[in-house]
Design an enzyme around this catalytic site. Sequence first.
Site, PDB file in Angstrom:
ATOM      1  N   ARG A  82      68.653  33.180  22.973  1.00  6.54           N
ATOM      2  CA  ARG A  82      68.865  33.251  20.971  1.00  6.54           C
ATOM      3  C   ARG A  82      67.699  32.934  20.862  1.00  6.54           C
ATOM      4  O   ARG A  82      66.711  32.172  21.204  1.00  6.54           O
ATOM      5  CB  ARG A  82      69.847  32.433  21.061  1.00  6.54           C
ATOM      6  CG  ARG A  82      71.984  32.531  21.366  1.00  6.54           C
ATOM      7  CD  ARG A  82      72.650  31.643  20.119  1.00  6.54           C
ATOM      8  NE  ARG A  82      72.203  31.064  20.618  1.00  6.54           N
ATOM      9  CZ  ARG A  82      71.882  29.658  20.585  1.00  6.54           C
ATOM     10  NH1 ARG A  82      71.283  29.449  19.226  1.00  6.54           N
ATOM     11  NH2 ARG A  82      72.116  28.335  21.215  1.00  6.54           N
ATOM     12  N   TYR A 225      69.837  40.320  24.746  1.00  8.80           N
ATOM     13  CA  TYR A 225      70.649  39.390  25.063  1.00  8.80           C
ATOM     14  C   TYR A 225      71.312  38.138  24.810  1.00  8.80           C
ATOM     15  O   TYR A 225      71.127  38.340  23.093  1.00  8.80           O
ATOM     16  CB  TYR A 225      69.299  38.026  26.247  1.00  8.80           C
ATOM     17  CG  TYR A 225      69.814  37.730  26.838  1.00  8.80           C
ATOM     18  CD1 TYR A 225      69.997  37.665  28.216  1.00  8.80           C
ATOM     19  CD2 TYR A 225      69.744  35.930  27.074  1.00  8.80           C
ATOM     20  CE1 TYR A 225      70.602  37.215  28.778  1.00  8.80           C
ATOM     21  CE2 TYR A 225      70.698  35.593  27.680  1.00  8.80           C
ATOM     22  CZ  TYR A 225      70.870  35.937  29.386  1.00  8.80           C
ATOM     23  OH  TYR A 225      71.191  34.642  30.067  1.00  8.80           O
ATOM     24  N   LYS A 234      78.046  34.242  18.461  1.00  4.97           N
ATOM     25  CA  LYS A 234      77.759  33.589  17.689  1.00  4.97           C
ATOM     26  C   LYS A 234      77.880  33.543  16.034  1.00  4.97           C
ATOM     27  O   LYS A 234      78.287  32.873  15.214  1.00  4.97           O
ATOM     28  CB  LYS A 234      76.592  32.933  18.161  1.00  4.97           C
ATOM     29  CG  LYS A 234      76.659  31.989  19.603  1.00  4.97           C
ATOM     30  CD  LYS A 234      77.134  31.327  19.662  1.00  4.97           C
ATOM     31  CE  LYS A 234      77.068  29.804  20.164  1.00  4.97           C
ATOM     32  NZ  LYS A 234      76.680  30.468  21.610  1.00  4.97           N
ATOM     33  N   HIS A 254      81.799  25.287  17.056  1.00  6.88           N
ATOM     34  CA  HIS A 254      81.370  25.731  18.179  1.00  6.88           C
ATOM     35  C   HIS A 254      81.823  24.749  19.212  1.00  6.88           C
ATOM     36  O   HIS A 254      81.805  23.654  19.746  1.00  6.88           O
ATOM     37  CB  HIS A 254      79.741  25.086  18.373  1.00  6.88           C
ATOM     38  CG  HIS A 254      78.860  25.529  19.171  1.00  6.88           C
ATOM     39  ND1 HIS A 254      77.564  25.398  19.805  1.00  6.88           N
ATOM     40  CD2 HIS A 254      79.177  26.243  20.259  1.00  6.88           C
ATOM     41  CE1 HIS A 254      77.455  25.803  20.790  1.00  6.88           C
ATOM     42  NE2 HIS A 254      77.753  26.770  20.849  1.00  6.88           N
ATOM     43  N   SER A 276      74.565  23.944  22.425  1.00  2.00           N
ATOM     44  CA  SER A 276      73.894  24.734  23.383  1.00  2.00           C
ATOM     45  C   SER A 276      73.607  24.062  24.923  1.00  2.00           C
ATOM     46  O   SER A 276      72.849  23.581  25.194  1.00  2.00           O
ATOM     47  CB  SER A 276      73.222  26.006  23.314  1.00  2.00           C
ATOM     48  OG  SER A 276      73.623  26.219  22.322  1.00  2.00           O
ATOM     49  N   CYS A 278      75.491  22.093  26.638  1.00  2.00           N
ATOM     50  CA  CYS A 278      75.378  20.814  27.058  1.00  2.00           C
ATOM     51  C   CYS A 278      76.816  20.232  27.411  1.00  2.00           C
ATOM     52  O   CYS A 278      77.699  19.117  27.506  1.00  2.00           O
ATOM     53  CB  CYS A 278      75.477  19.602  25.611  1.00  2.00           C
ATOM     54  SG  CYS A 278      73.321  19.995  25.637  1.00  2.00           S
ATOM     55  N   GLY A 279      77.593  21.456  28.238  1.00  2.00           N
ATOM     56  CA  GLY A 279      78.703  20.722  28.181  1.00  2.00           C
ATOM     57  C   GLY A 279      79.636  21.638  28.273  1.00  2.00           C
ATOM     58  O   GLY A 279      81.121  21.122  28.894  1.00  2.00           O
ATOM     59  N   THR A 281      81.530  24.613  28.401  1.00  2.00           N
ATOM     60  CA  THR A 281      82.394  25.440  29.572  1.00  2.00           C
ATOM     61  C   THR A 281      83.237  24.767  30.880  1.00  2.00           C
ATOM     62  O   THR A 281      84.004  24.317  30.831  1.00  2.00           O
ATOM     63  CB  THR A 281      81.007  26.291  30.121  1.00  2.00           C
ATOM     64  OG1 THR A 281      80.793  27.739  28.942  1.00  2.00           O
ATOM     65  CG2 THR A 281      81.796  27.220  30.739  1.00  2.00           C
ATOM     66  N   ASP A 301      83.647  28.192  24.135  1.00  2.00           N
ATOM     67  CA  ASP A 301      82.640  27.755  23.066  1.00  2.00           C
ATOM     68  C   ASP A 301      83.091  28.017  21.600  1.00  2.00           C
ATOM     69  O   ASP A 301      82.486  27.669  20.804  1.00  2.00           O
ATOM     70  CB  ASP A 301      81.832  29.228  23.995  1.00  2.00           C
ATOM     71  CG  ASP A 301      80.592  29.217  23.261  1.00  2.00           C
ATOM     72  OD1 ASP A 301      79.575  28.398  23.044  1.00  2.00           O
ATOM     73  OD2 ASP A 301      79.156  30.424  22.295  1.00  2.00           O
ATOM     74  N   ARG A 398      72.993  33.460  33.421  1.00  2.00           N
ATOM     75  CA  ARG A 398      74.355  33.352  32.322  1.00  2.00           C
ATOM     76  C   ARG A 398      75.412  33.715  33.251  1.00  2.00           C
ATOM     77  O   ARG A 398      75.249  35.760  33.529  1.00  2.00           O
ATOM     78  CB  ARG A 398      74.577  34.035  31.282  1.00  2.00           C
ATOM     79  CG  ARG A 398      74.129  33.256  29.842  1.00  2.00           C
ATOM     80  CD  ARG A 398      74.224  31.955  29.503  1.00  2.00           C
ATOM     81  NE  ARG A 398      73.388  31.586  28.594  1.00  2.00           N
ATOM     82  CZ  ARG A 398      74.523  29.942  27.455  1.00  2.00           C
ATOM     83  NH1 ARG A 398      76.026  29.773  27.541  1.00  2.00           N
ATOM     84  NH2 ARG A 398      73.262  29.370  27.095  1.00  2.00           N
TER      85      ARG A 398
END
Length: 619
Positions: A82, A225, A234, A254, A276, A278-279, A281, A301, A398
Amino acid sequence: MTPTSAGTIPGLDQAPTTHQPLLDWVRETAALTTPERVVWCDGSREEWQTLTDQLVEAGTFVRLSQKPNSFWCVSDPDDVARVEDRSFICSKNEADAGPTNNWMDPLDMTIVMTEHYRGCMAGRTLYVIPFCMGPLTAENPQLGVQLTDSPYVVVSMHIMTRMGSKALTLFGDGTDTAAEFVRCLHSVGAPLKPGQEDVPWPCATTKYITHFPEDRMIWSYGSGYGGNALLGKKCYALRIASVIARDEGWLAEHMLILKLTSPAGKVHYIAAAFPSSCGKTNLAMLEPSIPGWKAETLGDDIAWMRFGDDGRLYATNPEAGFFGVAPGTGWKTNPNAMRTLYRGNSIYTNVALTDDGDVWWEGYSDAPPDHLTTWTRDDWTLTTDYARGRLAAHPNSRYCTPIAQCPIAAPEWNDPQGVPISAIFFGGRRATTIPLVVESRDWQHGVFLGATLSSETTAAATGQVGVVRRDPMAMLPFVGYHVGDYLQHWLDTGDHAHATQLPKIFYVNWFRRAGNNGGDGRFLWPGFSENSRVLKWAIDRLDGTATATETPIGLVPTPEALDLNGLDTPPDDVQAALTVDPDEWRAEIPLIEQWLATIGDKLPHALLDELEDLQHRLA
Ligand code: GTP
Ligand code: SPV
Ligand code: MN
């Protein structure tokens, strides 16, 4: 946009709808962007087949032989994350954006971007993707249409959203009852001259990710992307939806959504906001290490939360897929992600490719293969490159995979009613200061914890990595309006007329390191499945069966209050992870003050009161 002649573009007139506003918009866009043809996407298996074959043919995709119906893809090296500095909120009034947003007058932006869009789809196909964020059966389905010249985006949207014919049905027949929808215009910004050969990943140097909140419209240009290009994610479900949520009295956040069932069979749903990479998923697919606990996922997310008739906050996930960080995902850390991926039907972007047609990334397995093709299409060998620590996958590489095939997808993940949230967790990536878990004293204090959330920057956005910044509610790059108004909206949510039972708010940090006193920088807490111990404590707090110690920053468990049965982490590390060090916190205060000061006049007073309380308790 002034329509010129678009009448001759093949496919334009083959619209499977009579929805006039949609038809007009597609025609105008085609006239401006001059694609070679227009394709109305139906979301069918055949469409997936055709487009993935075409992407293989074009050299964009490599079909994997080791995972069914799955593809390897690499982006342009300058289009990997992003672009926050190129993301704009073009509200009519400047005071409705900023100071954390880039703002430009919507008219000025329209003029600038119209020139970029003029002829930008030459030689390409304009795909029309009708989609629905959230379950199709919702009372008030949240619709969108993305116009894009990227077939990669189309197949990604197949996974990430409910799209095609099944969504288009909800638009109505084009009479006065025609449904509203968010207009999402996207171009990679790489027109082709007649006869010019295409590249595997077309994109442009100049990038714009622009939002027009009042018009419920998104214009994206130059990137293919992730969040720059999959506009339902987003751009719509956070930036535009946060504005709609402000207007209508709900929350677009988020956050992951997780269902936890205790050994006694009691169900709790939780939501958690981490910045983003930081855990989210990983926590969303948690495999609890403590016996008897069951975790099921509803989303990894984004959560949309509204008060139900019973006065509780109900969360739904607007997405239908996971767009997860690949590095660090393996059988030990996230077996449920691995099981999901092994079922196939997935797209991998910027990971490495093995010689036998499989994917690999750092953390995928303990034993890397002897040879790989890296995300930059270079050779990589175990003997030289691995030894030198040269990464084979991009840190923001990803996987894109359907939620429906996750073995721990909760049966209610597609329920339009959503699930009642018992607890909200905020968290960040901090090597120091922030303890493993803190419970807030009340809603206002919880909002203060979220408002002052801090985290080290990651590869999910372009720019420097590892710099501590404030990231309110993990929404810094995603709030579609003024952050002061956003924080007030959170405070107001606590006073909502229909609220009977607000979620309890916690703050966690899985990333504290041993380092201050001659440590080696290792993580003090093992994380991943062991995070279930922290969740268990939090749920026991809801049920009134766990103890906590009052500290200046909130309620923290003693090591005895945490279930540490069978944990092989040294007790000193656990103790250090839980420590609230007054010196570290006194050093934190000026940083919090500085951040709150940047919010300006719109900073809610209640947050300054909370800061003052904190200072008193630390004094
Ligand atoms: P976005 O998709 O960018 O919003 O990120 P995310 O919040 O979903 O983060 P994700 O779960 O993908 O984790 C990002 C990185 O952090 C991965 O490399 C993980 O392996 C790592 N990670 C996740 N959870 C933990 C944890 O509990 N402890 C440690 N040490 N690392 C973790
Ligand atoms: C994030 O950055 O939070 C992501 C990836 O989930 S992207 O879709 O690119 O926003
Ligand atoms: Mn994620």
